[in-house]
Design an enzyme around this catalytic site. Structure first.
Site, PDB file in Angstrom:
ATOM      1  N   CYS A  66     -22.121  29.749   6.333  1.00  0.00           N
ATOM      2  CA  CYS A  66     -21.907  30.605   7.515  1.00  0.00           C
ATOM      3  C   CYS A  66     -20.772  31.604   7.322  1.00  0.00           C
ATOM      4  CB  CYS A  66     -21.656  29.748   8.741  1.00  0.00           C
ATOM      5  SG  CYS A  66     -23.034  28.647   9.079  1.00  0.00           S
ATOM      6  N   HIS A  90     -18.859  34.387  13.900  1.00  0.00           N
ATOM      7  CA  HIS A  90     -20.058  33.638  13.537  1.00  0.00           C
ATOM      8  C   HIS A  90     -20.590  32.949  14.786  1.00  0.00           C
ATOM      9  CE1 HIS A  90     -22.862  31.015  11.685  1.00  0.00           C
ATOM     10  NE2 HIS A  90     -22.144  29.932  11.859  1.00  0.00           N
ATOM     11  N   ASN A 105     -28.080  29.951  15.490  1.00  0.00           N
ATOM     12  CA  ASN A 105     -27.233  30.102  14.300  1.00  0.00           C
ATOM     13  C   ASN A 105     -28.100  30.501  13.101  1.00  0.00           C
ATOM     14  OD1 ASN A 105     -25.557  29.782  12.098  1.00  0.00           O
ATOM     15  ND2 ASN A 105     -24.727  27.807  12.732  1.00  0.00           N
TER      16      ASN A 105
HETATM   17  O1  UT7 Z   1     -22.526  27.146  11.439  1.00  0.00           O
HETATM   18  C1  UT7 Z   1     -21.965  26.123  10.695  1.00  0.00           C
HETATM   19  C2  UT7 Z   1     -20.924  25.455  11.455  1.00  0.00           C
HETATM   20  N1  UT7 Z   1     -21.506  24.611  12.444  1.00  0.00           N
HETATM   21  C3  UT7 Z   1     -20.963  24.503  13.609  1.00  0.00           C
HETATM   22  O2  UT7 Z   1     -19.997  25.174  13.892  1.00  0.00           O
HETATM   23  C4  UT7 Z   1     -21.525  23.486  14.564  1.00  0.00           C
HETATM   24  C5  UT7 Z   1     -20.403  22.649  15.111  1.00  0.00           C
HETATM   25  N2  UT7 Z   1     -20.845  21.575  15.991  1.00  0.00           N
HETATM   26  C6  UT7 Z   1     -21.380  21.804  17.210  1.00  0.00           C
HETATM   27  O3  UT7 Z   1     -21.630  22.928  17.600  1.00  0.00           O
HETATM   28  C7  UT7 Z   1     -21.578  20.627  18.133  1.00  0.00           C
HETATM   29  O4  UT7 Z   1     -20.893  19.513  17.604  1.00  0.00           O
HETATM   30  C8  UT7 Z   1     -23.051  20.251  18.345  1.00  0.00           C
HETATM   31  C9  UT7 Z   1     -23.725  21.314  19.186  1.00  0.00           C
HETATM   32  C10 UT7 Z   1     -23.755  20.088  17.013  1.00  0.00           C
HETATM   33  C11 UT7 Z   1     -23.131  18.924  19.129  1.00  0.00           C
HETATM   34  O5  UT7 Z   1     -22.410  19.030  20.360  1.00  0.00           O
HETATM   35  P1  UT7 Z   1     -21.391  17.897  20.768  1.00  0.00           P
HETATM   36  O6  UT7 Z   1     -20.880  18.231  22.105  1.00  0.00           O
HETATM   37  O7  UT7 Z   1     -20.393  17.773  19.653  1.00  0.00           O
HETATM   38  O8  UT7 Z   1     -22.328  16.646  20.868  1.00  0.00           O
HETATM   39  P2  UT7 Z   1     -22.227  15.268  20.089  1.00  0.00           P
HETATM   40  O9  UT7 Z   1     -22.596  15.429  18.672  1.00  0.00           O
HETATM   41  O10 UT7 Z   1     -20.892  14.648  20.404  1.00  0.00           O
HETATM   42  O11 UT7 Z   1     -23.348  14.442  20.811  1.00  0.00           O
HETATM   43  C12 UT7 Z   1     -23.257  14.104  22.208  1.00  0.00           C
HETATM   44  C13 UT7 Z   1     -24.518  13.370  22.616  1.00  0.00           C
HETATM   45  C14 UT7 Z   1     -24.868  12.232  21.670  1.00  0.00           C
HETATM   46  O12 UT7 Z   1     -25.370  11.149  22.451  1.00  0.00           O
HETATM   47  P3  UT7 Z   1     -24.409   9.896  22.789  1.00  0.00           P
HETATM   48  O13 UT7 Z   1     -24.013   9.338  21.471  1.00  0.00           O
HETATM   49  O14 UT7 Z   1     -23.269  10.467  23.560  1.00  0.00           O
HETATM   50  O15 UT7 Z   1     -25.324   9.023  23.594  1.00  0.00           O
HETATM   51  C15 UT7 Z   1     -25.986  12.772  20.843  1.00  0.00           C
HETATM   52  O16 UT7 Z   1     -26.853  11.781  20.374  1.00  0.00           O
HETATM   53  O17 UT7 Z   1     -25.636  14.244  22.594  1.00  0.00           O
HETATM   54  C16 UT7 Z   1     -26.704  13.661  21.837  1.00  0.00           C
HETATM   55  N3  UT7 Z   1     -27.470  14.732  21.206  1.00  0.00           N
HETATM   56  C17 UT7 Z   1     -28.501  15.347  21.808  1.00  0.00           C
HETATM   57  N4  UT7 Z   1     -29.071  15.190  23.001  1.00  0.00           N
HETATM   58  C18 UT7 Z   1     -30.097  15.978  23.321  1.00  0.00           C
HETATM   59  C19 UT7 Z   1     -27.274  15.273  19.994  1.00  0.00           C
HETATM   60  N5  UT7 Z   1     -28.180  16.241  19.776  1.00  0.00           N
HETATM   61  C20 UT7 Z   1     -28.945  16.309  20.890  1.00  0.00           C
HETATM   62  C21 UT7 Z   1     -30.034  17.114  21.263  1.00  0.00           C
HETATM   63  N6  UT7 Z   1     -30.573  16.927  22.485  1.00  0.00           N
HETATM   64  N7  UT7 Z   1     -30.536  18.092  20.464  1.00  0.00           N
END
Ligand code: UT7
Length: 334
Positions: free
Chosen positions: A119, A259, A289
């Site tokens: 990225c 980005h 993204n």
């Molecule tokens: O471009 C390269 C660099 N990449 C980035 O900058 C991405 C950086 N990361 C992010 O943008 C975020 O961490 C994400 C968007 C990937 C995830 O958001 P988050 O607020 O960090 O969520 P999380 O990973 O802490 O997950 C929260 C909950 C989890 O459930 P539990 O464990 O709380 O029950 C996940 O299983 O959300 C769940 N979850 C989803 N639910 C519905 C994860 N993915 C999904 C989904 N739909 N697609």
């Protein structure tokens, strides 16, 4: 290179972008994985993304951008000295996708290579390309960011497959006639956290085999929370640092082009630089993204919308796999 060490300035003289026609909405993804439009919008800011047809490679998009750059600048392919394509989804492991672009646009007497910085690919590539202009080695360098992320998404992994899209964007760098051009850059890499964002299989470590395919090792994997924390910290840190060391603040910027990985990451960086929303380019809602393509697509859209005028300061910042991160500061030309 210090200002004194530069023979010439590397100015952006044209921008272009390409997005596939096919729109994939969050509702479309709800039918594939256990997710919801509400979750995707609230956690990322994404509403939809574009996917290229399955049988078309990344070069299709990079070539469209290259042709558009030539048309907009009204120059011949032979006027280009170098083509750099930033991508993590090349058509093939080798040759470089940049060579395919060179052949397709019919540029002779040119060299071409790919640059892999995920990225951060576009900011790495634009800073690299500028060096050849600033040193006097070249007159015109084409820099393209292109990724077909749909080719490396695991539609059984809801934590990553909802985040990405396909697209390409690029710029033409030329010897600046005046103050317009690259002012400064700061780029970094730290390979200590490879595991939190990578594709493990298909390279020389785990060459493709039935086992690597069975284990789905050829798909992108991300530890979202770890990368999120890193991205929030580094995007703000490197952007603020580059401004500071040039004696500038957010108030001096016309546009921040970050980005597009997550709206919350962009908001945090903008807040740290005290930037109002109108100074922040955001299109993650429409394209998600697109990895190396997010920044040049956003820059091209901003230019097309007339948001940049001669003399304006533009800061572009990327954070991604490697881990890599960095910022470039340009003064806009005509
Ligand atoms: O471009 C390269 C660099 N990449 C980035 O900058 C991405 C950086 N990361 C992010 O943008 C975020 O961490 C994400 C968007 C990937 C995830 O958001 P988050 O607020 O960090 O969520 P999380 O990973 O802490 O997950 C929260 C909950 C989890 O459930 P539990 O464990 O709380 O029950 C996940 O299983 O959300 C769940 N979850 C989803 N639910 C519905 C994860 N993915 C999904 C989904 N739909 N697609």
């Amino acid at each position: 290179m210090t200002e004194e060490g530069k023979k010439f300035r590397a100015a952006i003289t044209a921008t272009a972008h390409f997005l596939p026609d096919k729109v994939i909405t969050n509702a479309d993804l709800e039918r594939l994985v256990d997710t919801s439009d509400g979750w995707i919008r609230s956690r990322t800011g994404i509403s939809e993304r574009r996917f290229l047809p399955e049988d078309e490679p990344t070069s299709t998009m990079a070539i469209a951008v290259a042709q558009e750059l030539l048309a907009r600048r009204e120059i011949d392919p032979d006027d280009i000295d170098l083509i750099i394509v930033a991508t993590i989804t090349p058509d093939m492991i080798f040759p470089a996708t940049a060579c395919l672009v060179q052949h397709a646009i019919g540029a002779s007497g040119v060299w071409a290579y790919d640059l892999s910085a995920a990225c951060s690919g576009f900011v790495f590539a634009v800073a690299t390309g500028a060096q050849f202009i600033e040193s006097g080695a070249h007159r015109r360098v084409m820099v393209i960011g292109a990724d077909k992320m749909s080719s490396i998404l695991d539609f059984e992994d809801r934590t990553t497959c909802v985040l990405f899209g396909d697209g390409a964007g690029g710029v033409l760098l030329e010897r600046g006639e005046d103050e317009a051009g690259l002012i400064d850059f700061e780029l970094y890499a730290d390979g200590a956290a490879v595991e939190c964002l990578h594709i493990k299989g298909g390279g020389s470590l785990y060459p493709p085999s039935h086992e690597t395919v069975d284990q789905r090792m050829h798909y992108i994997r991300q530890e979202g929370r770890t990368v999120f924390r890193f991205a929030v910290e580094k995007m703000a840190e490197v952007s603020a640092s580059l401004l500071e060391r040039n004696g500038l603040t957010g108030a001096d910027l016309k546009l921040f082009v970050p980005h597009q990985a997550n709206k919350r990451i962009i908001d945090a960086a903008a807040q740290r630089m005290d930037l109002p929303p109108e100074k922040v380019m955001m299109n993650i809602d429409r394209y998600a993204n697109t990895t190396a393509a997010t920044i040049p697509i956003a820059l091209a859209e901003a230019a097309d919308q007339g948001r940049l005028e001669r003399g304006d300061l533009v800061l572009m910042t990327g954070v991604g796999g490697g881990l890599t991160w960095g910022s470039t500061l340009f003064r806009w030309g005509d």
